[in-house]
Design an enzyme around this catalytic site. Structure first.
Site, short mmCIF file in Angstrom:
data_model
loop_
_atom_site.label_atom_id
_atom_site.label_comp_id
_atom_site.label_asym_id
_atom_site.label_seq_id
_atom_site.Cartn_x
_atom_site.Cartn_y
_atom_site.Cartn_z
N HIS A 134 0.81 -1.22 0.00
CA HIS A 134 0.00 0.00 0.00
C HIS A 134 0.85 1.27 0.00
O HIS A 134 0.34 2.36 -0.24
CB HIS A 134 -0.99 -0.01 1.16
CG HIS A 134 -0.40 0.27 2.52
ND1 HIS A 134 -0.16 -0.72 3.43
CD2 HIS A 134 -0.03 1.42 3.11
CE1 HIS A 134 0.34 -0.19 4.54
NE2 HIS A 134 0.43 1.12 4.37
N ASP A 164 0.25 -7.76 1.54
CA ASP A 164 0.56 -6.34 1.58
C ASP A 164 2.07 -6.10 1.54
O ASP A 164 2.61 -5.29 2.26
CB ASP A 164 -0.04 -5.67 2.83
CG ASP A 164 0.04 -4.15 2.77
OD1 ASP A 164 0.11 -3.60 1.66
OD2 ASP A 164 0.05 -3.51 3.84
N GLY A 236 3.22 6.56 7.69
CA GLY A 236 4.62 6.83 7.36
C GLY A 236 5.53 5.75 7.89
O GLY A 236 6.62 5.53 7.36
N ASN A 237 5.11 5.03 8.94
CA ASN A 237 5.86 3.87 9.44
C ASN A 237 5.67 2.65 8.57
O ASN A 237 6.45 1.69 8.65
CB ASN A 237 5.41 3.51 10.86
CG ASN A 237 6.13 4.30 11.94
OD1 ASN A 237 5.51 5.09 12.65
ND2 ASN A 237 7.43 4.10 12.07
N SER A 238 4.62 2.65 7.76
CA SER A 238 4.28 1.46 6.97
C SER A 238 5.47 1.00 6.14
O SER A 238 6.10 1.78 5.43
CB SER A 238 3.11 1.77 6.04
OG SER A 238 1.93 1.99 6.77
N LEU A 293 -5.90 -25.63 -0.22
CA LEU A 293 -6.56 -26.85 0.21
C LEU A 293 -7.94 -26.99 -0.41
O LEU A 293 -8.37 -28.09 -0.78
CB LEU A 293 -6.67 -26.86 1.74
CG LEU A 293 -7.00 -28.18 2.44
CD1 LEU A 293 -5.97 -29.25 2.09
CD2 LEU A 293 -7.04 -27.97 3.95
N GLY A 294 -8.67 -25.88 -0.52
CA GLY A 294 -9.99 -25.90 -1.16
C GLY A 294 -11.12 -26.22 -0.22
O GLY A 294 -12.00 -27.02 -0.55
N VAL A 295 -11.10 -25.62 0.99
CA VAL A 295 -12.18 -25.81 1.94
C VAL A 295 -12.60 -24.47 2.52
O VAL A 295 -11.83 -23.51 2.53
CB VAL A 295 -11.75 -26.75 3.10
CG1 VAL A 295 -11.46 -28.14 2.59
CG2 VAL A 295 -10.56 -26.18 3.85
N LEU A 296 -13.83 -24.40 3.00
CA LEU A 296 -14.29 -23.29 3.80
C LEU A 296 -14.31 -23.76 5.25
O LEU A 296 -14.84 -24.82 5.55
CB LEU A 296 -15.69 -22.84 3.37
CG LEU A 296 -15.82 -22.29 1.96
CD1 LEU A 296 -17.26 -21.90 1.67
CD2 LEU A 296 -14.91 -21.10 1.75
N ILE A 297 -13.71 -22.97 6.13
CA ILE A 297 -13.56 -23.41 7.52
C ILE A 297 -14.23 -22.41 8.46
O ILE A 297 -14.51 -21.27 8.08
CB ILE A 297 -12.08 -23.56 7.90
CG1 ILE A 297 -11.33 -22.23 7.71
CG2 ILE A 297 -11.44 -24.68 7.12
CD1 ILE A 297 -9.89 -22.28 8.18
#
Length: 493
Positions: A134, A164, A236-238, A293-297
């Site tokens: 960002h 990010d 500014g620290n980012s 992996l292909g799962v909803l957890i």
């Protein structure tokens, strides 16, 4: 402390004059006070040498980009225009306006180029720099300023919005100072850390604090187990480094939790182990690949733990297995609870995504899962995380149905068109919910129930049969599909 000591000394001197025989006790008290002051001084870390040794490898990053419409957030600043207006006027002027060093000349009928700033650090002598995505997102020009006041142009090597992170390369740089890379795996909660950066444009500002927590999961980045600290971090620290007391970089300062636009005691940093993995991929290939992996957890709370036969809440509950995914090919099922991943405990559901993301594509991971009350081992060949996308929400039509009074809800057969749209092979549609166990469990109209107490529900008749056999002395799990997503709820009949 000095005033208290002075008063004590005057009091003791008076007592010595009055009672010379108390000299021994007086000396003991004075020595105790002196010892306590020395101990207090020795208990706090001294950052002076560490700052002097590492400042030269920390850089200020400024960017210039084409003007953008009002209301969008400035590059390199993790807050929008409304949040900027909440800051003191001096800082508003610093970041924008014709007189600002970051605002451009402006003028009637012309919009000045947008400029912003952030921090970063050099990780190789030939000029590779790590910072936040960002900070440089959308930038047309990137300039890196070193501690010796040199300003060098930099090119963008690559970015990874999911973590990010961004990798820059200083043009024309050689034999540059570099930071020492540590290991975020060795961090402990309560450990002292410090940051060097440019908050609000004040170059090479040093702030210190402790590690507040480890493995934090934020809604914006599921694949980063953030380090939480109380180190003062501001716009500014980012992108700046987070150091330990050995002078090693253990994280990249990335985000803050704030209601004011400024520091409020909660800061988050990207662990350096994850950051260096991203850096090497971007440097070598120009992009980042993650395991999939292909799962909803979902999280396992106390009630779910009870309904699945766990002594305490732990693991990641699989609510849905995506068709054709590595999980589906390995035989994982909805209702499985992942307890371990490659021998590492999964305490919270948020622990699992970073573990999977770090796994090389094509490697087989060993999972310990709980299924039907029994632990079992399962090997899964990890795939490549696809591009982000979502499923459209489906709003099923309501209609008449059959009432199941003991649970306080009404259900009806699931229309074929809706079943096809949701990708489910069976279930019943909830059309009405009143006060009762279903309402308390969180079941709502338009939910599709596919399973109760680990028993599949394929029709209204099957639903009634399962409900009639529910135990009355413990909680049971209910699997629902809501707006295209599977979810486990807990119901107490």
């Amino acid at each position: 402390m000095s005033e208290i000591t002075a008063v004590a000394q005057r009091s003791l001197a008076y007592r010595v004059c009055r009672t010379p025989g108390a000299l021994l006790g007086t000396l003991a008290v004075v020595l105790l006070l002196a010892w306590s002051q020395v101990t207090l001084a020795q208990g706090l870390p001294d950052f002076t040498d560490l700052v002097e040794e590492n400042s030269s490898a920390v850089v200020n990053i400024s960017t210039t980009s084409a003007p953008r419409s009002a209301g969008t957030s400035g590059q390199g600043m993790p807050f929008n225009e409304r949040q900027l207006e909440q800051l003191p006027e001096f800082f508003q002027d610093f970041f924008r306006g014709p007189q600002s060093p970051y605002g451009g000349p402006g003028g009637p009928g012309s919009a000045p180029p947008r400029q912003s700033m952030g921090s970063g650090f050099i990780v190789s002598a030939d000029g590779y720099v790590l910072t936040n995505n960002h900070v440089v997102e959308g930038a047309d020009e990137i300039t890196v300023r070193l501690s010796d006041r040199r300003e060098l142009p930099a090119k963008l090597v690559g970015t990874d919005p999911r973590s990010d992170m961004a990798v820059l390369k200083i043009e024309g740089g050689e034999d540059l100072p570099v930071v020492q890379i540590g290991s975020s795996r060795d961090l402990e909660v309560g450990e002292w850390v410090f940051a060097i950066g440019s908050p609000f444009g004040f170059d090479y500002t040093v702030t210190a604090g402790i590690v507040s927590a480890l493995g934090r999961s934020l809604p914006s980045e599921n694949y980063v187990p953030f380090i939480q600290t109380d180190v003062a971090i501001n716009p500014g620290n980012s992108g700046g480094p987070l150091f330990n007391l050995d002078g090693e970089v253990v994280g990249i300062n990335s985000q803050i939790y704030t209601r004011s636009g400024g520091f409020m005691g909660v800061s988050f940093a990207i662990p350096i182990d994850d950051a260096m993995n991203v850096f090497r991929q971007i440097r070598d290939t120009g992009s980042v690949s993650r395991g999939w992996l292909g799962v909803l957890i979902q999280e396992v709370n106390r009630d779910l733990a009870e309904s699945f036969g766990l002594e305490r809440p732990r693991g990641a509950l699989i609510a849905e297995v995506m068709e054709g995914s590595p999980a589906a090919q390995a035989g994982l099922q909805a209702g499985d609870i992942v307890l371990q991943y490659d021998g590492e405990d999964v305490r919270l559901s948020s622990d699992l995504p970073p573990m999977v993301g770090r796994t090389p594509i094509g490697e087989t991971a060993q999972l310990t899962i709980l299924r039907a009350g029994r632990e079992m081992q399962l090997g899964v060949e990890i795939g490549k995380l696809p591009e982000e996308g979502g499923s459209p929400a489906v709003a099923p039509e309501q209609g008449g149905g059959s009432s199941v009074e003991p649970l306080g809800m009404t259900v009806e057969p699931l229309p074929t068109e809706l079943a096809d749209a949701l990708g489910v092979s069976g279930g019943v549609l909830v059309t009405n919910v009143v006060r009762g166990p279903a309402f308390e469990a969180g079941i709502r109209p338009r939910d599709v129930i596919t399973e109760i107490n680990r028993k599949p529900v394929s029709s209204v008749e099957a639903f009634g049969d399962v409900v009639s056999k529910l135990p009355g002395d413990r909680a049971v799990s209910v699997r629902v599909v809501r707006e295209g997503r599977a979810l486990y709820l807990v119901m107490k009949p």
